[in-house]
Design a protein around this motif. Structure first.
Motif, short mmCIF file in Angstrom:
data_model
loop_
_atom_site.label_atom_id
_atom_site.label_comp_id
_atom_site.label_asym_id
_atom_site.label_seq_id
_atom_site.Cartn_x
_atom_site.Cartn_y
_atom_site.Cartn_z
N VAL A 1 0.92 -1.40 -0.02
CA VAL A 1 0.07 0.25 -0.51
C VAL A 1 0.84 1.45 0.49
O VAL A 1 1.35 1.89 0.83
CB VAL A 1 -1.19 0.29 0.87
N GLU B 1 -1.85 5.58 -0.24
CA GLU B 1 -3.23 5.39 -0.63
C GLU B 1 -3.77 4.65 0.25
O GLU B 1 -5.15 4.14 0.80
CB GLU B 1 -2.94 3.52 -1.58
N THR C 1 -7.13 6.39 1.08
CA THR C 1 -7.84 6.12 0.91
C THR C 1 -8.36 4.47 1.28
O THR C 1 -10.05 4.48 1.64
CB THR C 1 -7.63 5.98 -0.80
N LYS C 2 -7.53 4.07 2.20
CA LYS C 2 -8.22 2.13 2.13
C LYS C 2 -8.82 1.92 3.23
O LYS C 2 -9.33 1.50 3.30
CB LYS C 2 -7.20 1.58 1.67
#
Length: 441
Positions: free
Chosen positions: A155, A159, A162-163
């Motif tokens: 990751v 990100e 966002t994840k």
């Protein structure tokens, strides 16, 4: 005369641990103990209650009511019929008919006979039971625990936030705007790991804290590198005071540090008093009035000599750009953060390199400042015991007055609250930390 209130609601849950409409409510217990802190992932509660209960649909004053489920007339039943593992639970406490939410979470264990002991964890329990990465194959019988085909996933820093947001939205978790810098390294996440393990990795690697905080109608998840809610001015002053700049090196301009602080999102965490939900975020306590007893000790930031180091590697350089923050010389190196940028290269041209180096050092100094400030605090250690109101939560602030030791007066951050309720009364043991510096208007 103050009368104590207690109301506990228990909801049966579905396979995804979502509360259903089947709810039980009761208002009598032997005792309740609630432990809440932002230093740990999970707040806990322990309830002690009689094994045998009297229930009556028409008269809830007997101590227990099963809503819309019971025949008319009193009946003695076992508490084990209603309180089971994975049930969702809410605890409300207060005085004189005023009920305030004191805990939300899940029952994790029910044991014993005289009395029955019910152990609970807050909503982090749901995140412990939910996989961070789901398999592409659909399994209708086990939606939260699918098995992934690939063992791990990388990751990128951009990100991470966002994840997390995608997963929390999917679970219906209420969360505060997530405070995660873009200055981190990529994370290798085991696809079988839970959401809580993902958050645990952020804390272990980068000192990014995750905790649930009670609000009026929900519990809100906070993910932040700044749980002590340091202001921009405090971070700036702290960074300038403890920046270890080697001899001959150009100092980082204050304007660049200000920009780094803004980029990293610290400015967004300041407005936590703007609430209209019944929790005002601060409480006033006076020695010899509503402080029953205390074990508070004064601490000064200069007493603890420590330092931290942050170094960042790039794909075209084996030599990191690094900074140290703290006490030079005899300061103990308590933590080294190693960051990797696997996407960008450092410029080769000297002038551009120096410009980029200064920008990165400003970010690293800011990265370290909120983490070192937690180690070097001026304020108090220890706790004081008070009544159940004013209702305090971790990260709230207390105003202490009328202490014989003048250093114990002022505004301080709440770190830990242990709440007890029972035949001996309703009490809070509040552990405090740093002295809050008032912001410039």
């Amino acid at each position: 005369m103050l009368n104590l209130n207690c109301k506990i609601k228990v909801y049966e849950t579905d396979k995804a641990l979502k509360p259903t409409d089947r709810m039980y409510e009761f208002g009598y217990v032997y005792s309740i103990t609630i432990d809440s802190t932002y230093d740990k992932f999970t707040d806990t509660a322990e309830i002690k209650i009689p094994k045998k209960i009297v229930i009556n649909q028409l008269n809830s004053t007997l101590g227990f009511e099963v809503l819309k489920q019971l025949p008319i007339g009193p009946k003695v039943q076992s508490i084990y019929e209603y309180l089971k593992q994975d049930n969702y639970i809410e605890i409300f406490l207060g005085y004189n008919g005023d009920y305030k939410p004191a805990f939300r979470g899940y029952i994790t264990e029910v044991k014993g006979d005289a009395p029955v002991c019910i152990k609970c964890e807050d909503l982090m329990y749901l995140l412990k039971k939910t996989k961070m990465v789901l398999d592409s194959q659909v399994d209708n019988d086990d939606a939260q625990n699918k098995i992934s085909e690939n063992p791990s996933e990388m990751v990128r820093p951009s990100e991470i936030k966002t994840k997390l947001e995608e997963k929390l939205d999917e679970l219906g978790i209420d969360y505060d705007p997530i405070r995660i810098e873009n200055n981190l390294s990529s994370l290798i996440i085991n696809r079988k790991s839970s959401v809580a393990n993902y958050l645990k990795c952020l804390k272990e690697e980068y000192k990014i804290y995750s905790f649930f905080k009670l609000e009026k109608d929900s519990s809100k998840l906070h993910i932040t590198n700044n749980p002590d809610v340091f202001s921009v001015d405090e971070i700036n002053n702290f960074t300038e005071t403890y920046k270890n700049t080697p001899k001959g090196e150009i100092a980082i301009p204050k304007a660049l540090l200000n920009k780094a602080i803004s980029i990293l999102g610290i400015r967004d965490v300041l407005d936590f008093f703007s609430r209209n939900d019944g929790f005002i975020g601060q409480g006033r306590f006076r020695f010899f009035y509503n402080i029953i007893s205390d074990e508070l000790k004064v601490i000064k930031e200069e007493v603890k000599t420590v330092r931290m180091r942050a170094e960042k590697y790039f794909i075209n350089s084996n030599t990191p750009i690094f900074v140290e923050l703290g006490d030079p010389g005899d300061g103990e190196l308590v933590e080294t953060f190693t960051l990797h940028d696997n996407e960008n290269e450092l410029p080769i041209q000297e002038a551009l390199y120096q410009q980029e180096e200064q920008r990165i050092k400003a970010e690293l100094n800011t990265f370290l400042s909120v983490r070192l400030a937690k180690e070097k605090q001026t304020g108090l250690t220890g706790s004081f015991t008070t009544f159940g109101e004013p209702f305090m939560r971790p990260t709230d602030r207390v105003i202490l007055e009328d202490a014989e030791d003048e250093d114990k007066n002022g505004v301080f951050q709440v770190k830990h609250v242990k709440r007890t309720y029972g035949t001996s009364g309703y009490r809070q043991v509040i552990t405090v930390g740093r002295r809050v510096v008032e912001q410039n208007s």
